[in-house]
Structures are given as structure tokens and as C-alpha cells.
Design a protein around this motif. Structure first.
Motif, PDB file in Angstrom:
ATOM      1  N   GLY A 108      14.030  23.167  -8.531  1.00  0.00           N
ATOM      2  CA  GLY A 108      15.149  24.087  -8.736  1.00  0.00           C
ATOM      3  C   GLY A 108      14.891  25.468  -8.193  1.00  0.00           C
ATOM      4  N   ARG A 109      13.991  25.566  -7.210  1.00  0.00           N
ATOM      5  CA  ARG A 109      13.666  26.860  -6.623  1.00  0.00           C
ATOM      6  C   ARG A 109      13.159  26.654  -5.202  1.00  0.00           C
ATOM      7  N   GLU A 110      13.476  27.596  -4.326  1.00  0.00           N
ATOM      8  CA  GLU A 110      13.022  27.538  -2.944  1.00  0.00           C
ATOM      9  C   GLU A 110      11.760  28.386  -2.771  1.00  0.00           C
ATOM     10  N   PHE A 111      10.878  27.949  -1.859  1.00  0.00           N
ATOM     11  CA  PHE A 111       9.651  28.674  -1.553  1.00  0.00           C
ATOM     12  C   PHE A 111       9.415  28.635  -0.049  1.00  0.00           C
ATOM     13  N   THR A 112       8.693  29.622   0.462  1.00  0.00           N
ATOM     14  CA  THR A 112       8.126  29.482   1.794  1.00  0.00           C
ATOM     15  C   THR A 112       6.905  28.579   1.659  1.00  0.00           C
ATOM     16  N   ASP A 113       6.415  28.072   2.781  1.00  0.00           N
ATOM     17  CA  ASP A 113       5.219  27.232   2.705  1.00  0.00           C
ATOM     18  C   ASP A 113       4.045  28.002   2.103  1.00  0.00           C
ATOM     19  N   GLU A 114       3.928  29.283   2.462  1.00  0.00           N
ATOM     20  CA  GLU A 114       2.836  30.102   1.941  1.00  0.00           C
ATOM     21  C   GLU A 114       2.967  30.305   0.432  1.00  0.00           C
ATOM     22  N   GLN A 115       4.196  30.555  -0.028  1.00  0.00           N
ATOM     23  CA  GLN A 115       4.416  30.740  -1.463  1.00  0.00           C
ATOM     24  C   GLN A 115       4.093  29.468  -2.239  1.00  0.00           C
ATOM     25  N   PHE A 116       4.497  28.329  -1.686  1.00  0.00           N
ATOM     26  CA  PHE A 116       4.240  27.081  -2.401  1.00  0.00           C
ATOM     27  C   PHE A 116       2.764  26.730  -2.381  1.00  0.00           C
ATOM     28  N   GLU A 117       2.084  27.051  -1.289  1.00  0.00           N
ATOM     29  CA  GLU A 117       0.645  26.819  -1.216  1.00  0.00           C
ATOM     30  C   GLU A 117      -0.073  27.661  -2.277  1.00  0.00           C
ATOM     31  N   ASP A 118       0.360  28.912  -2.464  1.00  0.00           N
ATOM     32  CA  ASP A 118      -0.219  29.767  -3.500  1.00  0.00           C
ATOM     33  C   ASP A 118       0.050  29.199  -4.892  1.00  0.00           C
ATOM     34  N   GLU A 121      -1.370  20.001   1.556  1.00  0.00           N
ATOM     35  CA  GLU A 121      -1.441  19.849   3.006  1.00  0.00           C
ATOM     36  C   GLU A 121      -0.027  19.609   3.505  1.00  0.00           C
ATOM     37  N   ILE A 122       0.336  20.239   4.621  1.00  0.00           N
ATOM     38  CA  ILE A 122       1.698  20.154   5.142  1.00  0.00           C
ATOM     39  C   ILE A 122       1.687  19.393   6.457  1.00  0.00           C
ATOM     40  N   GLY A 123       2.653  18.490   6.626  1.00  0.00           N
ATOM     41  CA  GLY A 123       2.715  17.738   7.868  1.00  0.00           C
ATOM     42  C   GLY A 123       4.037  17.037   8.051  1.00  0.00           C
ATOM     43  N   SER A 124       4.080  16.129   9.010  1.00  0.00           N
ATOM     44  CA  SER A 124       5.277  15.341   9.298  1.00  0.00           C
ATOM     45  C   SER A 124       5.132  13.973   8.654  1.00  0.00           C
ATOM     46  N   PRO A 125       6.243  13.230   8.517  1.00  0.00           N
ATOM     47  CA  PRO A 125       6.144  11.871   7.963  1.00  0.00           C
ATOM     48  C   PRO A 125       5.175  10.990   8.743  1.00  0.00           C
ATOM     49  N   GLU A 126       5.144  11.161  10.071  1.00  0.00           N
ATOM     50  CA  GLU A 126       4.242  10.349  10.884  1.00  0.00           C
ATOM     51  C   GLU A 126       2.787  10.699  10.592  1.00  0.00           C
ATOM     52  N   PRO A 143      -6.484  11.236  -5.942  1.00  0.00           N
ATOM     53  CA  PRO A 143      -5.284  10.660  -5.325  1.00  0.00           C
ATOM     54  C   PRO A 143      -4.403  11.705  -4.652  1.00  0.00           C
ATOM     55  N   ASN A 144      -3.713  11.259  -3.610  1.00  0.00           N
ATOM     56  CA  ASN A 144      -2.753  12.102  -2.892  1.00  0.00           C
ATOM     57  C   ASN A 144      -1.342  11.603  -3.128  1.00  0.00           C
ATOM     58  N   VAL A 145      -0.408  12.541  -3.235  1.00  0.00           N
ATOM     59  CA  VAL A 145       0.998  12.197  -3.422  1.00  0.00           C
ATOM     60  C   VAL A 145       1.790  12.849  -2.303  1.00  0.00           C
ATOM     61  N   ASN A 146       2.496  12.049  -1.515  1.00  0.00           N
ATOM     62  CA  ASN A 146       3.341  12.576  -0.447  1.00  0.00           C
ATOM     63  C   ASN A 146       4.784  12.702  -0.932  1.00  0.00           C
ATOM     64  N   VAL A 147       5.353  13.878  -0.770  1.00  0.00           N
ATOM     65  CA  VAL A 147       6.742  14.114  -1.175  1.00  0.00           C
ATOM     66  C   VAL A 147       7.462  14.869  -0.062  1.00  0.00           C
ATOM     67  N   LEU A 148       8.754  14.632   0.052  1.00  0.00           N
ATOM     68  CA  LEU A 148       9.549  15.391   1.010  1.00  0.00           C
ATOM     69  C   LEU A 148       9.781  16.795   0.458  1.00  0.00           C
ATOM     70  N   LYS A 149       9.535  17.790   1.289  1.00  0.00           N
ATOM     71  CA  LYS A 149       9.638  19.189   0.866  1.00  0.00           C
ATOM     72  C   LYS A 149      10.997  19.502   0.251  1.00  0.00           C
ATOM     73  N   LYS A 150      12.071  19.100   0.894  1.00  0.00           N
ATOM     74  CA  LYS A 150      13.402  19.456   0.407  1.00  0.00           C
ATOM     75  C   LYS A 150      13.705  18.792  -0.931  1.00  0.00           C
ATOM     76  N   GLU A 151      13.198  17.578  -1.133  1.00  0.00           N
ATOM     77  CA  GLU A 151      13.430  16.884  -2.399  1.00  0.00           C
ATOM     78  C   GLU A 151      12.626  17.524  -3.532  1.00  0.00           C
ATOM     79  N   LEU A 152      11.410  17.954  -3.233  1.00  0.00           N
ATOM     80  CA  LEU A 152      10.590  18.595  -4.254  1.00  0.00           C
ATOM     81  C   LEU A 152      11.200  19.923  -4.688  1.00  0.00           C
TER      82      LEU A 152
END
Length: 265
Positions: free
Chosen positions: A16-26, A36-41, A2-11
Motif C-alpha cells: 500500500g505504498r510506493e518506494f524507489t528501489d533505494e528506499q525499498f532496499e533500505d 536483489e533486483i532483476g528481471s524475470p529472466e 530461502p529466496n522469495v521472488n515477487v513482482l515489484k508492482k504487486e508487492l
């Protein structure tokens, strides 16, 4: 899986911590989930308010997180954020307990349900507070569970109701009635109708028509009533408009029915 879509800022806010996309992918790789990173559309993600009106999220970044099929606890933003907080040592993993009230609500199961959808369990969530974000997450989690562990509602399905809209001082009954004898206003419908007419309406609904074959072969359909004979739901198809959950809901009655007792529990 299963896949779960979440808004980056809400996650990030929930973790309780900020990440770059690369840091969060790691981080996801280390934890054992894929990102996987993308737009709502691109991710086909929408947001609605409690009245069903669309909320504009077109400028947001969406994370699509692929989780293991057995990790039903990760099928929502809250579950993912709790797991990552524990993994990062920000907080301990939560422990949940079921409290048995002195006067529990009883569900009386009629014998005729055995031939169509025999198993039923229930619980109540009390003293909760909904906002737009967790309301959407609550509804989305139900869809994720229906599509995964519930096998598209065939093995199990859930109905969620505003407990304070039920006549709950007497047992709720779980019955099986003829389709023409079950009359109620289904969720998002403008008028009350029996199940024969309701199924005709749903045959033109892209989302709902795929669930109709679960009940159509049966002479009787399962249905929940409160003591005033108000219909709560027609499992596994649709809930009643009369008991729908809103942002004002404080106590939620959950009923789960199914053909597989383990999945239902």
C-alpha cells in the motif's frame, strides 16, 4: 537461506505504498532481509494461469528477497507485505485462529502407513476466492515450504485439493498399497495409470524424478482415498487431476504427511 521472488508492482500494491528501489532496499536492510533486483529472466521467475499456460511478465521488475530460514511466514508475497505493513505501522500484524467445526472431516489412518510415511494432519480453508495472482502465490508457497522446512518433501509434504470435488461425507482414508494397485490420473497427466507406470513416466521428468527415491525403497506407497475410492494424492509425489485446485475453487482440503511429526504439524 530461502529466496522469495515477487513482482515489484504487486508487492508495492500489497504493502500500500510506493518506494524507489533505494528506499525499498533500505527498508529491507532495516527489517533484516536482503534484496536483489532483476528481471524475470535473471531471477528465473515465470507465471502461469490456472490452466498452466505461461503469462508474459518479461517487462516486469522482480525483487528477490532473502529471508531467514525460520521465517516461514515470509515465504510468499502476502506474508512479506503483511510483515512490512506491520513494521511500517500501516496496519497491525494479523492474528489467525483455527475454527473447529461441529462435524469435522475425519481422516482414518490405516496401520500399514506406519512403515512408509506415518504422520498425517489436515485442515480445510473455507470460503476463499482465487485470482491469477494469489493462485500463483498459493502454489509457489507450497514449493517454498517443500524445499525448506519440509527438506525437499522428505520430512513432510502437502497435498491441496478442491474439497467440493471430494466425497467428503464419509472419512477420508490414508492407506499404503502396492504400487501396481494404486491407479489414478495424476496431475497434468492425460490418462490414468498405476504407480509402476507413473514412476516410469516421471523418471524422464526433471522436476519429478528427484522425489521418486523417497518411495521407491518401500513395498507399499502411501495414498489418500475418499469414500468412493477416488485417489486424492500419492504423497509426497503428486496429487490427483480429479481434485485439483482451480480459480473456481472455494474450499481447499489440505493434507500433510511426513516422517517428522513436528515438521508435519
Amino acid at each position: 537461506m530461502p529466496n522469495v521472488n515477487v513482482l515489484k508492482k504487486e508487492l508495492f500494491a500489497a504493502v500500500g505504498r510506493e518506494f524507489t528501489d533505494e528506499q525499498f532496499e533500505d527498508l529491507c536492510f532495516q527489517y533484516g532481509v536482503e534484496l536483489e533486483i532483476g528481471s524475470p529472466e535473471e531471477m528465473q521467475m515465470t507465471r502461469n494461469d490456472a490452466d498452466g499456460k505461461a503469462i508474459d511478465i518479461s517487462k516486469e521488475i522482480v525483487y528477490k528477497i532473502e529471508v531467514a530460514a525460520k521465517r516461514n511466514d515470509l515465504l510468499c508475497l502476502e506474508g512479506i507485505s503483511e510483515a512490512l505493513r506491520a513494521y511500517l505501522g500501516i496496519s497491525k500484524a494479523p492474528r489467525y485462529n483455527v475454527k473447529k467445526p461441529e462435524n469435522p472431516i475425519r481422516i482414518v489412518v490405516k496401520p500399514e502407513t506406519a512403515s512408509v510415511r506415518p504422520y498425517v494432519v489436515g485442515c480445510v480453508l473455507r470460503n476463499i476466492t482465487f485470482d491469477h495472482k494469489n493462485y500463483n502465490s498459493f502454489i509457489d508457497l507450497q514449493d517454498k515450504l517443500h524445499n525448506n522446512i519440509c527438506r525437499k518433501r522428505t520430512l513432510a509434504s502437502m497435498g491441496t485439493h478442491d474439497l467440493d470435488k471430494l466425497a467428503s461425507d464419509e472419512p477420508i482414508t490414508y492407506e499404503a498399497q502396492k504400487p501396481e494397485d494404486i491407479v489414478f490420473q495424476a496431475l497434468k497427466q492425460k490418462e490414468a495409470m498405476d504407480c509402476v507406470k507413473l514412476f516410469e513416466v516421471f523418471k524422464n521428468d526433471i522436476k519429478m524424478k528427484k522425489f521418486l527415491p523417497i518411495l521407491e525403497p518401500h513395498e507399499r506407497y502411501p495414498v489418500f482415498y475418499d469414500k468412493n475410492r477416488q485417489v486424492l494424492s500419492l504423497p509426497p509425489i503428486i496429487n490427483s487431476e480429479a481434485t485439483k485446485i482451480t480459480l473456481d475453487t472455494k474450499n481447499v482440503f489440505i493434507e500433510i504427511t511426513g516422517t517428522d511429526l513436528v515438521k508435519t504439524k
